[in-house]
Design a protein around this motif. Structure first.
Motif, PDB file in Angstrom:
ATOM      1  N   ARG A 154       0.741  -0.854  -0.055  1.00 23.97           N
ATOM      2  CA  ARG A 154       0.119   0.041  -0.024  1.00 23.97           C
ATOM      3  C   ARG A 154       0.750   1.254   0.085  1.00 23.97           C
ATOM      4  O   ARG A 154       1.478   1.506   0.889  1.00 23.97           O
ATOM      5  CB  ARG A 154      -1.023  -0.048   1.224  1.00 23.97           C
ATOM      6  CG  ARG A 154      -2.201  -0.956   0.986  1.00 23.97           C
ATOM      7  CD  ARG A 154      -3.067  -0.994   2.144  1.00 23.97           C
ATOM      8  NE  ARG A 154      -4.324  -1.598   1.847  1.00 23.97           N
ATOM      9  CZ  ARG A 154      -4.545  -2.704   2.341  1.00 23.97           C
ATOM     10  NH1 ARG A 154      -3.460  -3.705   2.853  1.00 23.97           N
ATOM     11  NH2 ARG A 154      -5.660  -3.480   1.852  1.00 23.97           N
ATOM     12  N   ASP A 347      -7.356  -3.415  -2.673  1.00 24.34           N
ATOM     13  CA  ASP A 347      -8.454  -2.329  -2.303  1.00 24.34           C
ATOM     14  C   ASP A 347      -9.332  -2.052  -3.456  1.00 24.34           C
ATOM     15  O   ASP A 347     -10.393  -2.096  -3.330  1.00 24.34           O
ATOM     16  CB  ASP A 347      -8.006  -1.193  -1.737  1.00 24.34           C
ATOM     17  CG  ASP A 347      -7.476  -1.065  -0.403  1.00 24.34           C
ATOM     18  OD1 ASP A 347      -7.645  -2.110   0.568  1.00 24.34           O
ATOM     19  OD2 ASP A 347      -6.149  -0.748   0.029  1.00 24.34           O
ATOM     20  N   TRP A 348      -8.563  -1.570  -4.332  1.00 23.50           N
ATOM     21  CA  TRP A 348      -9.148  -0.916  -5.561  1.00 23.50           C
ATOM     22  C   TRP A 348      -9.266  -1.831  -6.791  1.00 23.50           C
ATOM     23  O   TRP A 348      -8.383  -2.382  -7.033  1.00 23.50           O
ATOM     24  CB  TRP A 348      -8.598   0.287  -5.904  1.00 23.50           C
ATOM     25  CG  TRP A 348      -8.488   1.319  -4.880  1.00 23.50           C
ATOM     26  CD1 TRP A 348      -7.653   1.833  -4.125  1.00 23.50           C
ATOM     27  CD2 TRP A 348      -9.543   2.422  -4.660  1.00 23.50           C
ATOM     28  NE1 TRP A 348      -7.939   2.785  -3.495  1.00 23.50           N
ATOM     29  CE2 TRP A 348      -9.137   3.063  -3.789  1.00 23.50           C
ATOM     30  CE3 TRP A 348     -10.800   2.439  -5.218  1.00 23.50           C
ATOM     31  CZ2 TRP A 348     -10.034   4.190  -3.312  1.00 23.50           C
ATOM     32  CZ3 TRP A 348     -11.667   3.546  -4.818  1.00 23.50           C
ATOM     33  CH2 TRP A 348     -11.235   4.455  -3.578  1.00 23.50           C
ATOM     34  N   SER A 437     -17.683   1.299  -2.791  1.00 27.48           N
ATOM     35  CA  SER A 437     -17.781   0.013  -2.552  1.00 27.48           C
ATOM     36  C   SER A 437     -19.318  -0.376  -2.617  1.00 27.48           C
ATOM     37  O   SER A 437     -20.044  -1.210  -2.352  1.00 27.48           O
ATOM     38  CB  SER A 437     -17.633  -0.126  -0.931  1.00 27.48           C
ATOM     39  OG  SER A 437     -18.443   0.273   0.031  1.00 27.48           O
ATOM     40  N   HIS A 524     -10.327   4.140   5.606  1.00 23.90           N
ATOM     41  CA  HIS A 524     -10.600   4.084   4.245  1.00 23.90           C
ATOM     42  C   HIS A 524      -9.335   4.627   3.476  1.00 23.90           C
ATOM     43  O   HIS A 524      -8.401   5.415   3.957  1.00 23.90           O
ATOM     44  CB  HIS A 524     -11.740   5.243   4.163  1.00 23.90           C
ATOM     45  CG  HIS A 524     -13.140   4.784   4.317  1.00 23.90           C
ATOM     46  ND1 HIS A 524     -13.459   4.696   5.653  1.00 23.90           N
ATOM     47  CD2 HIS A 524     -14.349   4.655   3.664  1.00 23.90           C
ATOM     48  CE1 HIS A 524     -14.836   4.356   5.740  1.00 23.90           C
ATOM     49  NE2 HIS A 524     -15.187   4.340   4.617  1.00 23.90           N
ATOM     50  N   THR A 525      -9.401   4.174   2.238  1.00 27.81           N
ATOM     51  CA  THR A 525      -8.442   4.684   1.330  1.00 27.81           C
ATOM     52  C   THR A 525      -9.275   5.492   0.363  1.00 27.81           C
ATOM     53  O   THR A 525     -10.711   5.404  -0.004  1.00 27.81           O
ATOM     54  CB  THR A 525      -7.909   3.500   0.381  1.00 27.81           C
ATOM     55  OG1 THR A 525      -6.974   3.804  -0.835  1.00 27.81           O
ATOM     56  CG2 THR A 525      -8.984   2.409  -0.306  1.00 27.81           C
ATOM     57  N   ARG A 566     -10.770   0.148   3.437  1.00 28.06           N
ATOM     58  CA  ARG A 566      -9.694  -0.704   3.080  1.00 28.06           C
ATOM     59  C   ARG A 566      -9.908  -2.121   3.213  1.00 28.06           C
ATOM     60  O   ARG A 566     -10.560  -2.477   4.374  1.00 28.06           O
ATOM     61  CB  ARG A 566      -8.423  -0.398   3.863  1.00 28.06           C
ATOM     62  CG  ARG A 566      -7.546   0.908   3.227  1.00 28.06           C
ATOM     63  CD  ARG A 566      -6.528   1.395   4.261  1.00 28.06           C
ATOM     64  NE  ARG A 566      -5.561   0.229   4.851  1.00 28.06           N
ATOM     65  CZ  ARG A 566      -4.161   0.413   4.878  1.00 28.06           C
ATOM     66  NH1 ARG A 566      -3.798   1.367   4.650  1.00 28.06           N
ATOM     67  NH2 ARG A 566      -3.613  -0.523   5.617  1.00 28.06           N
ATOM     68  N   SER A 567      -9.579  -3.075   2.337  1.00 26.39           N
ATOM     69  CA  SER A 567      -9.759  -4.473   2.467  1.00 26.39           C
ATOM     70  C   SER A 567      -9.309  -5.367   3.640  1.00 26.39           C
ATOM     71  O   SER A 567      -9.647  -6.239   4.016  1.00 26.39           O
ATOM     72  CB  SER A 567      -9.469  -5.243   0.936  1.00 26.39           C
ATOM     73  OG  SER A 567     -10.020  -4.676   0.016  1.00 26.39           O
TER      74      SER A 567
END
Length: 582
Positions: A154, A347-348, A437, A524-525, A566-567
């Motif tokens: 990350r 995450d993305w 999400s 969060h991202t 974030r995952s």
């Protein structure tokens, strides 16, 4: 066709024509004096004609290797066959190149391309390299470039994107000088890499000169693509007659892309990972209904050079390749998305493809039911965050969408209800911050540099609402009123585009800049997205009708932020609104 369009917001006209841009991943300065290209100035290449022979490198460009943190591919071409083509990295590591060649199926010209795969690199590290060959006319001062590998884990980074670039050589159909300014704009933002969303050079609109069009495209892009990976996807104008089973030989020879692991289909679709983001590049020509690739309108046939041995292509012929993978691409996509969403370090998920699921262009192509049927259910199931397109030469942003509204379209010819699977917005509240999400955001970024800017948008004349055209079946060539001349009809359906959030009627040219912030563990991202447009760049000003000109001046049109948990937190989602308070 005359349509009402959005009016520019009052704040847009007050923007400074000079801006300093800063964010994670670097800074860029754009001024009225023009964007500056990083690194060594590129050599002038036009003096070496393709027929002169020799291994002098040109059209140098980078792509990521299978792991962007540790590998890149340096690719180039030469006017003739190169002897011992190679690169040298940081002055001490020599990497030989693999040679690929083909003969254009229309004009019979042979093309030589080279790919040097460099592995074992350190993540997040800058490198320099030179490109040469034993018969390089500039061997004493070989071409020099540079790149930076992707970060591991990350981390913050920047990328940019647009599609529909063409070349600066107006000899070619759809080419225009703004394509050179667009390359300079990418360099001014200093991204880690650039996503090029299909319709690279429009060679198939210049069928008797396809290798020359590709050459002008590659030499124009070299000013940026030799310093950072330009990751492409296939568009309808990469489909060329007599160049492979899908018409992709020119593209596949020039680009060495991450392996998708599907035998027989390497290079057509792929994925790569940078930091905590997975980027998925798709070939939508495999699933769309629109027939928009190579086409002979007539009245004369397209006759290849005799040396090719290829027969004339009759008027009314189109190269329609829907379904060419037999479902292999969609099966690969499901596996890839499912694996990513199980991975706590990703995450993305960002998808790149050329044709559109959400476009309300009035003068362009519009939306396509094929994408909505095949891939949007997967985007919903696996929470794809962002979809980047080209195809329509304008800018449009959707609200976050999930699911669809059934039977919301109408046939153009009869007015009868028709199934368009209209994407359902999870919010229609204007905002500058959205939780992806809960819904996928679609961006049309078709403003690279063609001479056909299409910044006109659909409006339903009955109620004044935004309207989108939709292909729900193939638009195969049909005879016109002129004997021997064929045309492909436009879209067959329309729908109210309730998913459309923002459109730019001021110009069709622009570049999107994405700054990824990894956030903190358990939180969060975010991705901050800024779209810059090139006001006044159009060949004809859409407001005044005055003749425009290419411009290096890109100014901010809008900025918004995408967020998601974030995952590694795996927090349960609450609520259903996608707008997130600042």
């Amino acid at each position: 066709m005359t349509d009402q369009v959005d009016q520019p917001s009052p704040s847009r006209s007050s923007l400074s024509r000079r801006q300093v841009l800063t964010a994670a991943g670097g800074a860029g300065l754009l001024t009225a004096a023009g964007a500056r290209v990083l690194g060594a100035a590129p050599r002038a290449l036009a003096a070496t004609a393709p027929s002169a022979g020799g291994g002098t490198p040109e059209q140098v460009h980078l792509t990521w290797g299978d792991d962007p943190a540790t590998s890149v591919v340096v690719s180039w071409a030469s006017p003739g066959p190169a002897a011992h083509p190679r690169i040298r990295v940081d002055g001490h590591m020599t990497v030989p190149a693999v040679t690929q060649t083909y003969t254009d199926g229309i004009n019979g010209e042979q093309v030589w391309a080279y790919h040097a795969r460099v592995g074992g690199l350190r993540p997040g590290t800058g490198y320099s390299y030179t490109v040469t060959a034993d018969n390089d006319a500039h061997a004493g001062a070989p071409f020099a470039g540079s790149f930076r590998t992707a970060p591991r884990g990350r981390a913050g980074f920047r990328f940019t994107s647009f599609g529909d670039l063409a070349t600066p050589n107006t000899q070619w159909v759809l080419s225009y000088g703004q394509s050179a300014q667009a390359v300079g704009a990418v360099e001014s933002f200093r991204p880690l890499f650039h996503l090029l969303n299909g319709d690279l050079c429009y060679a198939n609109l210049n069928p008797l000169s396809q290798p020359s069009v590709w050459r002008d495209f590659g030499n124009n892009n070299q000013a940026s693509a030799a310093h950072r990976p330009w990751m492409p996807c296939l568009g309808n104008h990469e489909v060329e007659f007599d160049n492979g089973s899908q018409g992709y030989t020119s593209y596949l020879t020039r680009y060495h892309l991450p392996d998708n692991g599907v035998p027989g289909f390497r290079g057509r679709w792929y994925a790569f990972r940078v930091g905590a983001a997975l980027f998925v590049s798709l070939d939508a020509s495999d699933v769309i209904y629109q027939d928009g690739a190579a086409f002979v309108g007539g009245p004369a046939p397209l006759t290849p050079a005799a040396s090719t041995g290829n027969a004339p292509i009759p008027a009314g012929t189109s190269f329609y390749i829907r379904g060419y993978s037999g479902g292999a691409q969609t099966r690969w996509l499901r596996r890839t998305l499912a694996t990513a969403r199980r991975d706590d370090s990703i995450d993305w998920i960002i998808v790149q493809m050329h044709q559109d699921a959400c476009s309300s262009s009035a003068t362009g192509n519009g939306s396509d039911l094929g994408i909505r049927e095949e891939w949007l259910p997967l985007f919903d199931e696996y929470q794809v965050d962002l979809v980047l397109n080209g195809h329509d030469h304008d800018y449009e942003r959707s609200f976050p969408v999930r699911g669809f509204d059934s039977m919301a379209g109408h046939e153009v010819a009869t007015g009868a209800p028709v199934q368009t699977r209209r994407p359902h917005p999870v919010t229609t509240t204007p905002a500058d911050r959205f939780d992806t999400s809960q819904g996928t955001v679609h961006l049309i970024l078709g403003g690279g540099g063609t001479d056909a800017n299409l910044d006109e948008y659909g409006v339903d004349s009955a109620d004044g609402l935004r309207q989108a055209k939709v292909f729900t079946k193939p638009n195969r060539p049909a005879p016109t009123s002129t004997a021997g001349v064929y045309a492909r009809p436009g879209t067959d359906a329309v729908e109210d585009a309730i998913w459309s959030a923002k459109r730019d009627p001021a110009t069709g040219y622009g570049v999107a800049v994405f700054d990824v912030d990894p956030g903190v563990a358990g939180g969060h991202t975010s991705i901050t997205v800024t779209y810059y447009h090139a006001l006044g760049a159009g060949p004809v000003n859409p407001t005044s009708g005055a003749k425009g000109a290419p411009t290096p001046d890109y100014t901010e049109f809008e900025t918004f932020t995408l967020v998601r948990p974030r995952s590694d937190a795996r927090q349960p989602r609450t609520g259903s609104a996608a707008a997130v308070p600042g």
